[in-house]
Scaffold this motif. Structure first.
Motif, mmCIF file in Angstrom:
data_model
loop_
_atom_site.group_PDB
_atom_site.id
_atom_site.type_symbol
_atom_site.label_atom_id
_atom_site.label_comp_id
_atom_site.label_asym_id
_atom_site.label_seq_id
_atom_site.Cartn_x
_atom_site.Cartn_y
_atom_site.Cartn_z
ATOM 1 N N PHE A 182 0.819 -1.216 0.000
ATOM 2 C CA PHE A 182 0.000 0.000 0.000
ATOM 3 C C PHE A 182 0.856 1.271 0.000
ATOM 4 C CE2 PHE A 182 -2.962 3.162 1.602
ATOM 5 C CZ PHE A 182 -4.117 2.860 0.886
ATOM 6 N N PRO A 183 1.780 1.447 0.962
ATOM 7 C CA PRO A 183 2.617 2.659 0.890
ATOM 8 C C PRO A 183 3.531 2.682 -0.332
ATOM 9 C CG PRO A 183 3.383 1.212 2.632
ATOM 10 C CD PRO A 183 2.077 0.659 2.168
ATOM 11 N N ILE A 184 3.946 1.492 -0.795
ATOM 12 C CA ILE A 184 4.760 1.453 -2.012
ATOM 13 C C ILE A 184 3.952 1.962 -3.199
ATOM 14 C CG2 ILE A 184 6.001 -0.067 -3.616
ATOM 15 C CD1 ILE A 184 6.659 -1.873 -1.244
ATOM 16 N N ALA A 185 2.686 1.490 -3.265
ATOM 17 C CA ALA A 185 1.812 1.936 -4.347
ATOM 18 C C ALA A 185 1.552 3.433 -4.267
ATOM 19 C CB ALA A 185 0.494 1.165 -4.296
ATOM 20 N N LEU A 186 1.371 3.952 -3.070
ATOM 21 C CA LEU A 186 1.162 5.398 -2.916
ATOM 22 C C LEU A 186 2.362 6.183 -3.440
ATOM 23 C CD1 LEU A 186 -0.532 5.774 0.593
ATOM 24 C CD2 LEU A 186 -1.555 6.196 -1.644
ATOM 25 N N GLY A 187 3.550 5.702 -3.107
ATOM 26 C CA GLY A 187 4.750 6.378 -3.592
ATOM 27 C C GLY A 187 4.842 6.357 -5.107
ATOM 28 N N LEU A 188 4.537 5.192 -5.707
ATOM 29 C CA LEU A 188 4.573 5.080 -7.163
ATOM 30 C C LEU A 188 3.506 5.954 -7.817
ATOM 31 C CD1 LEU A 188 5.153 1.222 -7.544
ATOM 32 C CD2 LEU A 188 6.815 3.072 -7.915
ATOM 33 N N ILE A 189 2.317 6.003 -7.180
ATOM 34 C CA ILE A 189 1.234 6.833 -7.721
ATOM 35 C C ILE A 189 1.630 8.303 -7.710
ATOM 36 C CG2 ILE A 189 -1.102 7.681 -7.228
ATOM 37 C CD1 ILE A 189 -1.764 4.794 -6.322
ATOM 38 N N VAL A 190 2.195 8.738 -6.581
ATOM 39 C CA VAL A 190 2.642 10.132 -6.499
ATOM 40 C C VAL A 190 3.693 10.414 -7.567
ATOM 41 C CG1 VAL A 190 3.883 11.809 -5.080
ATOM 42 C CG2 VAL A 190 2.070 10.410 -4.066
ATOM 43 N N GLU A 191 4.651 9.490 -7.701
ATOM 44 C CA GLU A 191 5.727 9.665 -8.682
ATOM 45 C C GLU A 191 5.172 9.706 -10.106
ATOM 46 O OE1 GLU A 191 9.782 10.219 -9.346
ATOM 47 O OE2 GLU A 191 8.803 9.877 -7.420
#
Length: 565
Positions: free
Chosen positions: A43-52
């Motif tokens: 979940f936090p990994i996906a959030l980081g990728l989404i932001v990027e």
């Protein structure tokens, strides 16, 4: 001392058995819980990728794809947790039930006298310790899944910057090293607490058993003080365990927070230096917050492992307790006689006599201790190797027969037979297979109790027969012995709480119902002595006279003085 040294090894064997027996459920549980932890980490990994990604491609399609990805992750996390815990908890509950049944089965078998286990302790072991031992089935998958989460988080952070991944790995190793030292203290404290709680339970069981006599001689206050002392010791140990657990939990939480803070600050510093992107910073901060949960779970698991091991060692005290006698493999022939040849045990001194098949014999012991020792030998509460001489049932030495076969062939009914919560019927015929319940009720003169209640034999009986009088409880125990209809029946003082008129009727009824079956009654009751075919007189642990009751009254002054009333 022997049992104590054997306990840890046997306790480890119990844990291995539990793990081996549930390997399939644990494998599925590990996969599902690992998927849950991986989803949580994602979940936090996906959030980081989404932001990027969003900072580079600011479109509604990109936003919708990101939301869909998060929905998939959330759904995976929810379902994997739900079904993973269902699998593990079902296996846990089933395994706890298996150990409860095994402990109960062993607790019902007599063990060697040098094993200091009270009924209250066995009860505690069969409930709390069985449950805590089965917890190992949940502990291992949760431990592995937590490790998966930590490894995935470390890899994700390491891809952003090697220093972040190394910080997580080194921090986790340091935390576990500190907590592993503390978990050993938890294990030793927990074992002591379980032992003290078990002793308190045993004390309660003993006091409940002797409640009526305590009321009789005014020993209530002394009994209360005795229990209070044991309970206070258990409370103090429980406080010690709570203090140790509190220190453990507080230390784990503090160390986890320190690690999370270190990861967050390091990520912030790397972002300021321009070595990681904004998306990677979001991922690092999110993982730093998330990683506290698996680390907390990972840190708590050693504590539960120690508790499970301590409980398994407690169960081993029951499961590995040596039996009162080495069980043979033979079975006695149907019918048959009962013979004692030169038995020396306690107050018995070379006791020799024979009860032929089908005879009704009474034993009148001048010393109550001799009567108790005789009943103990016949009931196999005293192992054959613990006394000199031989006891034969249907011509076979009792040591050559299995204990189960002896008890199925020869029932020894004690004077203080236990009464169980249930009904009159379930107390008389626990297995529900007896064909002689009506005859047993009539022979024991329990008919008035049955007729007194509208439910008849289905009248409710409270624990230990609390709603019955002493005489009613004794007659109920006698009815159960008669309903068993065994080839050989031994009764020890079956009418001590019964009035004289009822005693006369009971004596005649027993002789009538047991006609043609081998029956031995150890008693000082004139009614039962008179109903017997012959009477054996015991003095000094040996037979000193033998004849019918009436002939002995006429010819033996000592016997007349001892039993006439």
């Amino acid at each position: 001392m022997t049992t104590d040294t054997r306990g840890p090894r046997a306790g480890a064997g119990i844990l291995r058995t539990a793990l081996r027996r549930n390997i399939g459920a644990m494998a599925w549980g590990t996969v599902l819980m690992g998927l849950y932890q991986a989803g949580e980490t994602a979940f936090p990994i996906a959030l980081g990728l989404i932001v990027e990604h969003t900072m580079q491609d600011r479109t509604l399609g990109s936003l919708g794809l990101s939301i869909a990805a998060l929905a998939v992750i959330i759904t995976t996390v929810s379902l994997s947790w739900r079904f993973g815990m269902r699998v593990l908890q079902k296996a846990n509950t089933t395994e706890a039930h298996r150990w409860r049944v095994r402990v109960a089965a062993c607790g019902l078998q007599p063990v060697a006298r040098d094993v200091d286990l009270k009924s209250g302790e066995v009860l505690t072991i069969a409930t709390e310790d069985a449950d805590q031992t089965a917890d190992i089935i949940e502990v291992v998958p949760l431990l592995i899944s937590s490790l998966v989460a930590v490894v995935v988080a470390a890899l994700a952070l390491g891809l952003a910057d090697v220093r972040l991944g190394a910080l997580v790995i080194l921090g986790t190793v340091a935390i576990l090293s500190v907590l592993s030292v503390m978990s050993g203290r938890i294990g030793s404290s927990t074992r002591e607490q379980q032992a003290r709680v078990a002793r308190a339970g045993a004390k309660v069981a003993d006091l409940i058993t002797g409640l009526r006599p305590l009321h009789g001689f005014g020993g209530n206050h002394a009994a209360f003080l005795s229990y209070r002392k044991v309970s206070t010791e258990a409370r103090r140990q429980a406080v010690t365990v709570a203090r140790v657990n509190g220190a453990y939990a507080g230390t784990a939480l503090a160390l986890n927070a320190v690690l999370a803070g270190a990861v967050t600050l390091t990520a912030g510093w790397l972002a300021v230096e321009g070595r990681i992107s904004v998306g990677e910073l979001v991922m690092a901060v999110g993982l730093a917050q998330f990683i506290m949960e698996p680390l907390k779970m990972f840190a708590e698991m050693p504590k539960y492992v120690m508790m499970a091991r301590a409980s398994a060692e407690r169960m081993a005290l029951v499961l590995t307790a040596p039996p009162v006698a080495a069980s043979g493999a033979e079975r006695p022939a149907a019918g048959g006689d009962l013979e004692l040849d030169g038995v020396c045990h306690g107050s018995l001194d070379g006791l020799t006599f024979r009860v032929p098949a089908g005879e009704f014999v009474a034993v009148s012991a001048y010393q109550p201790r001799a009567a108790a020792d005789l009943a103990s030998v016949l009931a196999v509460n005293t192992p054959p190797e613990a006394y000199d001489g031989v006891v034969r049932v249907s011509g076979r030495k009792i040591g050559e027969l299995s204990v189960e076969a002896v008890r199925a062939h020869m029932l020894v009914n004690p004077y203080d037979g236990e009464i169980f919560a249930g009904t009159l019927r379930t107390n008389i015929d626990p297995s529900g297979t007896s064909r002689t319940v009506p005859e047993a009720v009539e022979a024991s003169m329990l008919t008035d109790v049955v007729a007194l209640h509208r439910e008849g034999l289905d009248h409710a009986v409270r624990d230990r027969g609390a709603n019955l009088s002493g005489g009613q409880r004794q007659r109920l125990s006698l009815a159960r012995a008669l309903a068993a209809d065994t080839d050989v029946l031994v009764l020890h003082d079956p009418t001590t709480a019964v009035d004289a008129v009822t005693e006369q009727l009971v004596a005649r009824n027993i002789a009538k119902l047991r006609r043609g079956r081998t029956t031995l009654v150890i008693t000082s009751s004139p009614a039962l002595l008179d109903a017997a075919d012959r009477v054996l007189v015991l003095d000094g642990g040996a037979v000193v006279a033998e004849d019918s009751h009436r002939n002995l009254l006429a010819t033996n002054p000592d016997y007349c003085h001892a039993v006439a009333r």
